[in-house]
Design a protein around this motif. Sequence first.
Motif, short mmCIF file in Angstrom:
data_model
loop_
_atom_site.label_atom_id
_atom_site.label_comp_id
_atom_site.label_asym_id
_atom_site.label_seq_id
_atom_site.Cartn_x
_atom_site.Cartn_y
_atom_site.Cartn_z
N LEU A 29 0.84 -1.20 0.00
CA LEU A 29 0.00 0.00 0.00
C LEU A 29 0.88 1.25 0.00
O LEU A 29 0.65 2.19 -0.77
CB LEU A 29 -0.89 -0.03 1.24
N LYS A 30 1.88 1.25 0.84
CA LYS A 30 2.79 2.40 0.93
C LYS A 30 3.54 2.61 -0.37
O LYS A 30 3.77 3.75 -0.81
CB LYS A 30 3.77 2.20 2.08
N GLY A 71 2.33 6.26 4.96
CA GLY A 71 2.22 7.38 4.04
C GLY A 71 0.79 7.67 3.63
O GLY A 71 -0.16 7.52 4.41
N ALA A 72 0.65 8.09 2.38
CA ALA A 72 -0.67 8.46 1.87
C ALA A 72 -0.75 8.14 0.39
O ALA A 72 0.25 8.14 -0.33
CB ALA A 72 -0.94 9.94 2.11
N GLY A 73 -1.95 7.87 -0.05
CA GLY A 73 -2.23 7.61 -1.45
C GLY A 73 -3.68 7.91 -1.73
O GLY A 73 -4.40 8.44 -0.87
N SER A 107 -6.14 5.92 -1.90
CA SER A 107 -7.09 5.11 -1.13
C SER A 107 -6.91 5.22 0.37
O SER A 107 -7.74 4.71 1.13
CB SER A 107 -6.97 3.63 -1.53
N HIS A 108 -5.84 5.88 0.83
CA HIS A 108 -5.60 5.93 2.27
C HIS A 108 -4.72 7.14 2.61
O HIS A 108 -4.04 7.70 1.75
CB HIS A 108 -4.89 4.66 2.74
N ARG A 109 -4.74 7.48 3.88
CA ARG A 109 -3.79 8.47 4.39
C ARG A 109 -3.52 8.16 5.86
O ARG A 109 -4.42 7.72 6.58
CB ARG A 109 -4.32 9.90 4.23
N GLN A 110 -2.29 8.39 6.25
CA GLN A 110 -1.90 8.13 7.62
C GLN A 110 -2.16 9.37 8.47
O GLN A 110 -1.80 10.49 8.09
CB GLN A 110 -0.41 7.78 7.70
#
Length: 318
Positions: free
Chosen positions: A154-155, A176-178, A180-183
């Motif tokens: 994912l990262k 990290g972030a993308g 579909s996701h973010r930390q």
Amino acid sequence: MRLELIHLDDAFVGQRAFLDACAERRAVSVDATADGPRVRLWGYDADLARLEAKLGASAGGADGGPVLAFLGSGDFHHVSAMLIARAAATGSRPFTVVHFDNHPDWVRCSSGMHCGSWVNRALGIPNVAKIVTVGVCSKDLQHPEWKGGNLAALKEGRLELFPFAQAPSKVSGDYGAGASHRQEGGHVRWTCIEDIGLAAFGELLLSRIETADIYITLDKDALAPADAVTNWDQGKLSLDDVLRLIGRLAERHIIVGADVVGDYSAPAYAGGVWPYVRKWGESIIDHPRVALAASAVAATNEATNLRLLDAFTEAMRG
């Protein structure tokens, strides 16, 4: 398009109209019923290799066009990795795998391959540019590190995961972030379909695919119970939602292959006492009980299979 029915279990028993529709489309039937109990849920490398060789031989007379395969229970979703590898071997261009599922199927498996680990195997296949997982709303994303989830992919951006609905996942690492996701601190927050709506998600999904070609793998446990009866806990996507997304994907991309899993079948295991005991124990923990009559199960799954067959046939026309 070439149509395959891969018989690993008795999932299609009672689906006479679906089998007739497949026969009308000159479907190729692959008899893998002897392999099914050995690889159900998971399989050792030797058993998986025998099945993969059989699947390769079944495509020996294919014309190089895309293949649509129906596999039976979602307990065999790891067979999709073999079909993805077969599609990669017959083509020369990179493609994106679009993965509809109520589970991320990204856990570690040290020996062989599990129906919950195949995404990791697929990520290593040449020409697989990225996997985009759609529809998860199971408990697998609760403490995903503890459950062996491949958050590293994912990262790295080789895997994107868009749940249908999901609370933030507690983690200790930095991912990290993308898209579909973010930390945020000790949590991963997800881009959820329920939050942004299906139409907006459709646009987002299309924007995340950079290859001209795609492969679609659909586990029907991503569907709400009204549209499928499976061996697993189920998600919240409707069949209409999935068909709309497949249609939009087909407008923009070439589908080089597709498979459908997620029909219900009574578990049967083989391969020795220890594998039998392990699989039986795993199924007791993970498989919900199905209270419907066999005729009702078959009717629900057949209706969905017929619509999927029509939709994929249209989407995969050359």
